[in-house]
Each structure stands twice: as C-alpha cells, then as structure tokens.
Design a protein around this motif. Structure first.
Motif, PDB file in Angstrom:
ATOM      1  N   MET A   1      25.469  31.697  99.379  1.00 15.49           N
ATOM      2  CA  MET A   1      25.292  31.141 100.730  1.00 15.49           C
ATOM      3  C   MET A   1      23.800  31.003 101.005  1.00 15.49           C
ATOM      4  SD  MET A   1      27.388  30.195 103.165  1.00 15.49           S
ATOM      5  CE  MET A   1      28.818  31.229 102.926  1.00 15.49           C
ATOM      6  N   ARG A   2      23.321  29.798 101.239  1.00 18.91           N
ATOM      7  CA  ARG A   2      21.892  29.606 101.433  1.00 18.91           C
ATOM      8  C   ARG A   2      21.538  29.508 102.911  1.00 18.91           C
ATOM      9  NH1 ARG A   2      20.222  23.733 101.103  1.00 18.91           N
ATOM     10  NH2 ARG A   2      22.103  22.509 101.478  1.00 18.91           N
ATOM     11  N   VAL A   3      20.322  29.890 103.240  1.00 13.80           N
ATOM     12  CA  VAL A   3      19.812  29.783 104.603  1.00 13.80           C
ATOM     13  C   VAL A   3      19.175  28.416 104.787  1.00 13.80           C
ATOM     14  CG1 VAL A   3      18.085  30.661 106.219  1.00 13.80           C
ATOM     15  CG2 VAL A   3      19.464  32.256 104.878  1.00 13.80           C
ATOM     16  N   ARG A   4      19.635  27.683 105.784  1.00 14.21           N
ATOM     17  CA  ARG A   4      19.086  26.352 106.069  1.00 14.21           C
ATOM     18  C   ARG A   4      18.302  26.315 107.384  1.00 14.21           C
ATOM     19  NH1 ARG A   4      23.629  22.193 106.260  1.00 14.21           N
ATOM     20  NH2 ARG A   4      21.836  20.772 106.332  1.00 14.21           N
ATOM     21  N   LEU A   5      18.479  27.353 108.194  1.00 12.26           N
ATOM     22  CA  LEU A   5      17.794  27.404 109.489  1.00 12.26           C
ATOM     23  C   LEU A   5      17.370  28.835 109.783  1.00 12.26           C
ATOM     24  CD1 LEU A   5      17.005  26.182 112.292  1.00 12.26           C
ATOM     25  CD2 LEU A   5      19.345  26.657 113.028  1.00 12.26           C
ATOM     26  N   ILE A   6      16.112  29.003 110.158  1.00 11.06           N
ATOM     27  CA  ILE A   6      15.600  30.303 110.604  1.00 11.06           C
ATOM     28  C   ILE A   6      15.344  30.215 112.101  1.00 11.06           C
ATOM     29  CG2 ILE A   6      13.662  31.910 110.506  1.00 11.06           C
ATOM     30  CD1 ILE A   6      13.386  31.209 107.543  1.00 11.06           C
ATOM     31  N   ALA A   7      15.956  31.121 112.851  1.00 10.79           N
ATOM     32  CA  ALA A   7      15.801  31.171 114.309  1.00 10.79           C
ATOM     33  C   ALA A   7      15.167  32.502 114.668  1.00 10.79           C
ATOM     34  CB  ALA A   7      17.158  31.015 114.997  1.00 10.79           C
ATOM     35  N   SER A   8      14.018  32.459 115.328  1.00  9.61           N
ATOM     36  CA  SER A   8      13.317  33.707 115.628  1.00  9.61           C
ATOM     37  C   SER A   8      12.887  33.798 117.078  1.00  9.61           C
ATOM     38  CB  SER A   8      12.075  33.845 114.735  1.00  9.61           C
ATOM     39  OG  SER A   8      11.381  35.042 115.020  1.00  9.61           O
ATOM     40  N   ASP A   9      13.163  34.950 117.652  1.00  7.99           N
ATOM     41  CA  ASP A   9      12.576  35.326 118.935  1.00  7.99           C
ATOM     42  C   ASP A   9      11.065  35.452 118.753  1.00  7.99           C
ATOM     43  OD1 ASP A   9      12.440  36.519 121.616  1.00  7.99           O
ATOM     44  OD2 ASP A   9      12.123  38.401 120.558  1.00  7.99           O
ATOM     45  N   LEU A  10      10.330  35.536 119.857  1.00  9.79           N
ATOM     46  CA  LEU A  10       8.872  35.644 119.785  1.00  9.79           C
ATOM     47  C   LEU A  10       8.384  37.055 120.092  1.00  9.79           C
ATOM     48  CD1 LEU A  10       7.796  32.260 121.474  1.00  9.79           C
ATOM     49  CD2 LEU A  10       7.948  32.803 119.031  1.00  9.79           C
ATOM     50  N   ASP A  11       8.314  37.416 121.369  1.00  9.28           N
ATOM     51  CA  ASP A  11       7.722  38.689 121.781  1.00  9.28           C
ATOM     52  C   ASP A  11       8.500  39.880 121.229  1.00  9.28           C
ATOM     53  OD1 ASP A  11       5.547  37.860 123.849  1.00  9.28           O
ATOM     54  OD2 ASP A  11       7.306  36.669 124.371  1.00  9.28           O
ATOM     55  N   GLY A  12       7.794  40.761 120.534  1.00 12.11           N
ATOM     56  CA  GLY A  12       8.420  41.941 119.975  1.00 12.11           C
ATOM     57  C   GLY A  12       9.122  41.686 118.653  1.00 12.11           C
ATOM     58  N   THR A  13       9.174  40.418 118.251  1.00 15.90           N
ATOM     59  CA  THR A  13       9.817  40.050 116.993  1.00 15.90           C
ATOM     60  C   THR A  13       8.791  39.509 115.999  1.00 15.90           C
ATOM     61  OG1 THR A  13      11.914  39.607 118.117  1.00 15.90           O
ATOM     62  CG2 THR A  13      11.619  38.619 115.939  1.00 15.90           C
ATOM     63  N   ILE A  14       8.027  38.490 116.425  1.00 15.65           N
ATOM     64  CA  ILE A  14       6.896  38.050 115.593  1.00 15.65           C
ATOM     65  C   ILE A  14       5.565  38.151 116.343  1.00 15.65           C
ATOM     66  CG2 ILE A  14       8.304  36.546 114.140  1.00 15.65           C
ATOM     67  CD1 ILE A  14       7.090  34.144 115.660  1.00 15.65           C
ATOM     68  N   ILE A  15       5.615  38.216 117.676  1.00 16.88           N
ATOM     69  CA  ILE A  15       4.390  38.427 118.451  1.00 16.88           C
ATOM     70  C   ILE A  15       4.224  39.925 118.672  1.00 16.88           C
ATOM     71  CG2 ILE A  15       3.165  38.014 120.617  1.00 16.88           C
ATOM     72  CD1 ILE A  15       4.546  35.361 120.844  1.00 16.88           C
TER      73      ILE A  15
ATOM     74  N   ALA B   1      26.836  28.246 111.335  1.00 14.16           N
ATOM     75  CA  ALA B   1      26.327  29.576 111.677  1.00 14.16           C
ATOM     76  C   ALA B   1      26.090  30.429 110.431  1.00 14.16           C
ATOM     77  CB  ALA B   1      27.303  30.291 112.611  1.00 14.16           C
ATOM     78  N   SER B   2      26.912  30.231 109.408  1.00 10.50           N
ATOM     79  CA  SER B   2      26.786  31.010 108.175  1.00 10.50           C
ATOM     80  C   SER B   2      25.516  30.680 107.399  1.00 10.50           C
ATOM     81  CB  SER B   2      28.000  30.767 107.276  1.00 10.50           C
ATOM     82  OG  SER B   2      28.070  29.403 106.878  1.00 10.50           O
ATOM     83  N   GLU B   3      24.817  29.601 107.792  1.00 11.64           N
ATOM     84  CA  GLU B   3      23.597  29.182 107.109  1.00 11.64           C
ATOM     85  C   GLU B   3      22.346  29.490 107.936  1.00 11.64           C
ATOM     86  OE1 GLU B   3      24.909  25.246 104.703  1.00 11.64           O
ATOM     87  OE2 GLU B   3      25.168  25.115 106.878  1.00 11.64           O
ATOM     88  N   VAL B   4      22.529  30.305 108.981  1.00  9.86           N
ATOM     89  CA  VAL B   4      21.431  30.619 109.905  1.00  9.86           C
ATOM     90  C   VAL B   4      21.006  32.082 109.749  1.00  9.86           C
ATOM     91  CG1 VAL B   4      20.723  30.768 112.331  1.00  9.86           C
ATOM     92  CG2 VAL B   4      22.226  28.908 111.566  1.00  9.86           C
ATOM     93  N   ALA B   5      19.694  32.301 109.636  1.00  9.58           N
ATOM     94  CA  ALA B   5      19.120  33.645 109.699  1.00  9.58           C
ATOM     95  C   ALA B   5      18.408  33.773 111.038  1.00  9.58           C
ATOM     96  CB  ALA B   5      18.130  33.874 108.557  1.00  9.58           C
ATOM     97  N   ALA B   6      18.804  34.758 111.843  1.00  9.51           N
ATOM     98  CA  ALA B   6      18.245  34.927 113.183  1.00  9.51           C
ATOM     99  C   ALA B   6      17.602  36.297 113.323  1.00  9.51           C
ATOM    100  CB  ALA B   6      19.337  34.757 114.245  1.00  9.51           C
ATOM    101  N   PHE B   7      16.507  36.334 114.111  1.00  7.34           N
ATOM    102  CA  PHE B   7      15.743  37.561 114.310  1.00  7.34           C
ATOM    103  C   PHE B   7      15.525  37.798 115.802  1.00  7.34           C
ATOM    104  CE2 PHE B   7      14.583  35.684 110.271  1.00  7.34           C
ATOM    105  CZ  PHE B   7      14.575  36.754 109.390  1.00  7.34           C
ATOM    106  N   GLY B   8      15.686  39.043 116.257  1.00 11.65           N
ATOM    107  CA  GLY B   8      15.448  39.364 117.657  1.00 11.65           C
ATOM    108  C   GLY B   8      15.305  40.858 117.861  1.00 11.65           C
ATOM    109  N   ASP B   9      14.967  41.239 119.115  1.00 16.27           N
ATOM    110  CA  ASP B   9      14.707  42.658 119.354  1.00 16.27           C
ATOM    111  C   ASP B   9      15.179  43.184 120.692  1.00 16.27           C
ATOM    112  OD1 ASP B   9      12.632  41.214 120.815  1.00 16.27           O
ATOM    113  OD2 ASP B   9      11.592  43.136 120.992  1.00 16.27           O
ATOM    114  N   MET B  10      15.684  42.318 121.583  1.00 13.85           N
ATOM    115  CA  MET B  10      15.995  42.763 122.941  1.00 13.85           C
ATOM    116  C   MET B  10      17.381  42.293 123.380  1.00 13.85           C
ATOM    117  SD  MET B  10      13.565  44.696 124.086  1.00 13.85           S
ATOM    118  CE  MET B  10      13.615  44.693 125.889  1.00 13.85           C
ATOM    119  N   PRO B  11      17.865  42.780 124.552  1.00  9.99           N
ATOM    120  CA  PRO B  11      19.198  42.387 125.013  1.00  9.99           C
ATOM    121  C   PRO B  11      19.405  40.877 125.125  1.00  9.99           C
ATOM    122  CG  PRO B  11      18.465  44.291 126.238  1.00  9.99           C
ATOM    123  CD  PRO B  11      17.296  43.860 125.394  1.00  9.99           C
ATOM    124  N   ASN B  12      18.351  40.117 125.436  1.00  2.00           N
ATOM    125  CA  ASN B  12      18.535  38.669 125.535  1.00  2.00           C
ATOM    126  C   ASN B  12      18.743  38.005 124.179  1.00  2.00           C
ATOM    127  OD1 ASN B  12      15.787  39.115 124.825  1.00  2.00           O
ATOM    128  ND2 ASN B  12      15.155  37.178 125.752  1.00  2.00           N
TER     129      ASN B  12
END
Length: 274
Positions: free
Chosen positions: A1-15, A210-221
């Motif tokens: 299964m390959r990743v085709r989309l990366i979805a990332s939060d900003l503050d507290g995740t990459i900022i 959805a199976s091709e998405v990698a998502a990153f986050g850190d908070m309730p939102n």
C-alpha cells in the motif's frame, strides 16, 4: 500500500515551540513532493496566518485552514472554498456558552479578517495583530464576509473542562474542538465541518483513497483526521485524544517526528508502524 498524499497539521506537529520549522522537516516534505506525493497542510490557523509555511516551503501544496472550513491554494495564493456559519447559529452558540461560562469572551474568523470582542485578546496578543474589527454579531460586515470559525475563551477552566461544559448542548449547532496549548480556547465551525471532512473531499478530488493517506497531528482538532487516514501518526508530544485516535505514534515535534516518518516512507516499501 503506497502513500500518495501526506496531510500534516502545523502547530505542535511541524511548527516547533519557537515558531520555526526545521531544515530536516522542510527537506523531507520537498523530497516527498519530488517523489510525486501530494502535500496538504491541515490547520486551525486562518489562511492569513500561514507565514511560517510560506517561509519554509514557499508555495508548496494546498492548505486546509480554520479546522476544515477553508481550502486555500498556496501556489496561487487564492481562496478556493469556504463553509461559513449562519449568524443566528452564532448568537445561539454564544448564549449557550455564556450560560455555562459567564466570563467567556468571543472572537470570529471571517473570510475577510478577524473580529474580536473587547477583552478577548491579551495586550501582548494585540501587539501581534495588525488589523481587526470589533465583534458585533449584528454587524452586516460579519454577515457579508462569512464566519468560518467562532472562538470562545475561558480564563477560569482548562480547555478540556470548558469543552465538556458546553459540547453536548452545541452538538446540533456547531462542531467544537480545541488546539491551543497554553490558553483555554474553544474553536467552533459549521456543524458539518472538521479537518477530516475537508481532507476526505480534497483527497477524493485527487482520486486518492483514505488508505493512501498519511496524516500527522497532535491535538483534539486533529482526532477526526487521524481516525480517517489509512496511516495516521500522533506526535508523542501531543494531546491524549490525538494519541488515542491515531493508528501509530511519531516522535515529538522537537525531535522532527514528522520528518522521521516521511523519510522512512520514502525509503521503505511500507510506511512505518512503530
């Protein structure tokens, strides 16, 4: 299964806490884009407050702003779509919150700018805000611009306690979440909007499952987005609700956790699951 989309939060995740994005993280995202992976940043920030992204990445990618209420094309600096909240819903929401928290103060993000109630912002915050309007829920300007995010601040409760006190009564009116580390601030959007809804629609337009998405986050939102994505990573430094919603855990933001995972995605046939 390959990743085709990366979805990332900003503050507290990459900022990071100092407001910067590391060189390692910048390079990881650029490598992913060069490899043909689509990039979308998914944030609670309004599209006017994306300077750290512009400074780090230039005009790379698309941004889902205001917790899913706005889709912004960073390459063309263009607002593509916005879901606003009816003014009568805002008035009812304010009444419910004020009943539970009489000293609460309010603000509204619109497609045209920031509207602040007197006493909402701290003096040092006002120094950082170059322009704003006074919040008046009867204002024709508020109606014309359209509210994409409604904010309520408490100075007597924690964010979790504040949200618990009003969430049930607001269920049919707005979605409620919070993402700030050092202030008790509720963030509200149209009742059918959250980060996962906007991300799912965006991925669908690209023909990505959805199976091709990698998502990153850190908070309730981030919890709905993390629950939706096929490969979801909560930051080790994140809120418990994010950690519970995600399939996997990434190292903390100060350890360039997102960059570490992206590098492994690019260098391995399967995304990491540690």
């Amino acid at each position: 299964m390959r990743v085709r989309l990366i979805a990332s939060d900003l503050d507290g995740t990459i900022i990071r806490e100092d407001g910067t994005i590391s060189v390692r993280t910048i390079e990881a995202f650029h490598r992913a884009r060069e490899r043909g992976i689509s990039i979308v940043f998914v944030t609670g920030r309004p599209f006017r407050w994306l300077e750290p992204v512009r400074e780090a990445f230039g005009h790379l990618g698309t941004v889902i702003c205001s917790n899913g209420a706005v889709l912004y094309d960073l390459e063309q600096e263009k607002l593509l779509w916005a879901q606003t909240i009816d003014v009568d819903v805002l008035q009812r929401t304010r009444e419910i919150i004020t009943k539970a928290e009489p000293t609460a103060t309010f603000a509204a993000e619109t497609t045209g700018g920031l509207h602040l109630e007197e006493g909402f912002a701290e003096p040092h915050e006002l120094e950082l805000i170059s322009r704003f309007e006074r919040l008046d829920l009867r204002s024709t300007l508020l109606h014309e611009q359209g509210v994409v995010k409604f904010l309520a601040k408490s100075r007597t409760r924690s964010s979790d306690d504040f949200m618990a006190a009003v969430a049930d009564e607001l269920t049919s009116l707005v979605t409620v979440t919070h993402s700030a580390q050092n202030v008790s601030l509720l963030e509200m959007a149209h009742v059918k909007i959250n980060k996962s809804v906007a991300l799912a629609n965006y991925a669908k337009e690209l023909g990505i499952d959805a199976s091709e998405v990698a998502a990153f986050g850190d908070m309730p939102n981030d919890q709905e987005m993390l629950a939706w994505a096929g490969y979801s990573y909560a930051m080790a430094s994140g809120h418990r609700t994010a950690l519970d919603a995600a399939s996997y855990q990434a190292p903390g933001v100060e350890d360039d956790g997102v960059a570490q995972i992206i590098e492994t995605i690019l260098d391995s046939p399967e995304p990491p699951v540690s």
